[in-house]
Design an enzyme around this catalytic site. Structure first.
Site, mmCIF file in Angstrom:
data_model
loop_
_atom_site.group_PDB
_atom_site.id
_atom_site.type_symbol
_atom_site.label_atom_id
_atom_site.label_comp_id
_atom_site.label_asym_id
_atom_site.label_seq_id
_atom_site.Cartn_x
_atom_site.Cartn_y
_atom_site.Cartn_z
ATOM 1 N N THR A 200 66.964 52.924 21.938
ATOM 2 C CA THR A 200 65.703 53.512 21.492
ATOM 3 C C THR A 200 66.065 54.653 20.563
ATOM 4 O O THR A 200 66.695 55.624 20.967
ATOM 5 C CB THR A 200 64.872 54.018 22.673
ATOM 6 O OG1 THR A 200 64.529 52.897 23.498
ATOM 7 C CG2 THR A 200 63.599 54.691 22.196
ATOM 8 N N LYS B 135 58.451 50.543 20.537
ATOM 9 C CA LYS B 135 59.018 51.178 21.728
ATOM 10 C C LYS B 135 58.457 52.589 21.906
ATOM 11 O O LYS B 135 58.133 53.009 23.015
ATOM 12 C CB LYS B 135 60.541 51.214 21.637
ATOM 13 C CG LYS B 135 61.239 51.972 22.774
ATOM 14 C CD LYS B 135 61.053 51.317 24.138
ATOM 15 C CE LYS B 135 61.617 52.157 25.287
ATOM 16 N NZ LYS B 135 63.063 52.066 25.445
ATOM 17 N N LYS C 73 64.023 62.712 24.664
ATOM 18 C CA LYS C 73 64.478 62.225 23.359
ATOM 19 C C LYS C 73 63.439 61.284 22.741
ATOM 20 O O LYS C 73 63.055 61.425 21.578
ATOM 21 C CB LYS C 73 65.803 61.475 23.506
ATOM 22 C CG LYS C 73 66.199 60.705 22.247
ATOM 23 C CD LYS C 73 67.196 59.570 22.506
ATOM 24 C CE LYS C 73 66.605 58.426 23.296
ATOM 25 N NZ LYS C 73 67.323 57.152 23.207
#
Lengths: 296, 296
Positions: free
Chosen positions: A102, A177, A245
């Site tokens: 990701t 995502k 993140k």
């Protein structure tokens, strides 16, 4: 050129909790593996079963028809793909590079462009489903990039996941995502606050969870993280540090696009605060519940 | 004294969209009904089938073994229960009063205390499941108040719902319902923001919904409201104005208890803003999605 397992060498970079299981499925399907990882010890089992160790991403690229990467952070991706000794500069003509980290949608676009200039196809293909999905090969794989390249590696991706979805041009997998993480950010805050409220009001919260689970308040987060919150079990399924993140990437992308996502912003602030506490970043995402307990 | 349908007269106050279906199930089960509603026309079908009209809550109370109420707002509940011509002052000794409105937990406590002082049992029993759940008698009913009284009316409640859960003393049903709304408040913001992001990034959002629905981002809100958001269908299942009321109750209760629920507060601010726009309060809760589309 066919990418049938018996005739295809797959490079695999990143044999952490997720990557190890995923590479194992490819190995079991008959693909020859070339492996690189920062910590070699984490690749030992794959090596024992016949995977070949490489000393650098460049060496992986030179030996492979397809390369799969799943590492920690965008800066790792950037280094592995775009460095002088990276994948793009050293990939074979016609190779397909698949980043399953990701990571940043913009970075995915840069990599795809740099790869295309060398006659190489780079796809972004982050996953959902966690370590359980990786272990059981039931991941959902969200893919962006060249459609023809995607179709060629679809059978390979299908060894690691159940739903394999192409969503658009390079970066679209990452955007998808991040949209997934944005939904989670809102939902998990709702679950935390509902349970914090219920506990404070003296309700039988376990019973409450069961009562509301199938209705309009129901969610994967409620069903899976709710009981852990109530039990004080903050062991990581999905790490706070990784969620932070992901939310940062999503917030940056949304701000560049001029959309305000205040619930995401709130979640990021709260999780960043949690991550700054001792041990906080190593908790599972349900650890946010702890933050609601502390204020009197 | 048994509350078997053939020997029990049930008063029913509030024959709106929900109440009409719920009263219909009691009628079909064989309970004799006494009805009061602000707008008599909304009770016509029940009256045609044999329910008897009463001109006031007091008249309903005087004629009934059990009274069920489901009205709009806490001030309506207060008036119907605590006024001079209200239910508590005029209920028969041993009667059971059940408020199924989503209302104030504190008010539920006051009503239960006032009722107990007159030898009457008052339960709070708000529901989840919406008009569909009311129509199909599949509501979840969250009950607070005297346990023995609850057990006596459990068979009656089971005519209207599928999950009937007792959660604690008077007010616990309301607290449980508010916890449910708090979870929704977080979740629906996450769904809105995920889809607003996906649309802005040019993803095939319908495909995205299908891809992420079964995973960690999945929720009832995503599955049911997500497609409506993308289609611009803001017709009410659950009204914005009622959701705003519920969130206000939840926020007030949490503040009195000294817990901070910032995601709830954010949702309330955003929904209050939506409700203040023309027609906004009459939209379904998925209408929040509109707010994300407006900023460029």
């Amino acid at each position: 050129m066919s990418l049938a397992p018996a005739r295809t060498t797959v490079g695999f970079i990143g044999t952490g909790v997720m990557g190890r299981s995923m590479a194992g499925h490819l190995q079991a399907a008959g693909y020859a593996l070339r492996i690189y990882n920062r910590t070699r010890a984490k690749a030992e089992e794959l090596l024992r079963r016949g995977a070949v160790w490489c000393d650098s991403p460049a060496a992986v690229a030179a030996a492979s028809d397809v390369v799969v990467t799943i590492v920690g952070f965008p800066q790792d991706v950037s280094e592995i793909y775009l460095g002088e000794h990276g994948l793009v500069a050293n990939a074979r003509t016609g190779a397909i590079l698949i980043d399953m980290t990701t990571s940043s949608p913009d970075l995915a676009g840069q990599i795809a462009a740099a790869a295309a200039a060398r006659g190489v196809c780079a796809l972004d293909a982050p996953v959902t489903g966690g370590d359980k999905g990786a272990r059981e090969a039931t991941l959902t794989i969200l893919v962006g990039g060249d459609k023809a390249g995607f179709e060629r590696v679809r059978p390979l991706l299908a060894r690691m996941g159940r739903k394999i979805v192409h969503l658009g041009a390079a970066g679209a997998g990452q955007h998808a995502k991040l949209a997934n993480q944005i939904a989670i950010a809102g939902t998990i805050q709702g679950v935390c606050e509902a349970l914090a409220y219920a506990q404070r009001m003296g309700l039988d919260s376990v019973r409450l969870l069961d009562a509301i689970d199938s209705g309009a308040a129901g969610s994967w987060q409620l069903r899976n993280c709710g009981p852990k919150m109530l039990a004080g079990d903050f062991a990581p399924g999905f790490f706070v540090k990784h969620f932070v993140k992901d939310m940062r990437l999503a917030l940056e992308a949304s701000q560049r696009a001029g959309i305000e996502l205040p619930a995401l912003q709130l979640a990021l602030e709260r999780y960043a605060r949690l991550a700054a506490t001792s041990g906080g970043s190593e908790l599972g995402t349900q650890g946010l519940f702890r933050e609601y307990g502390e204020k009197a």
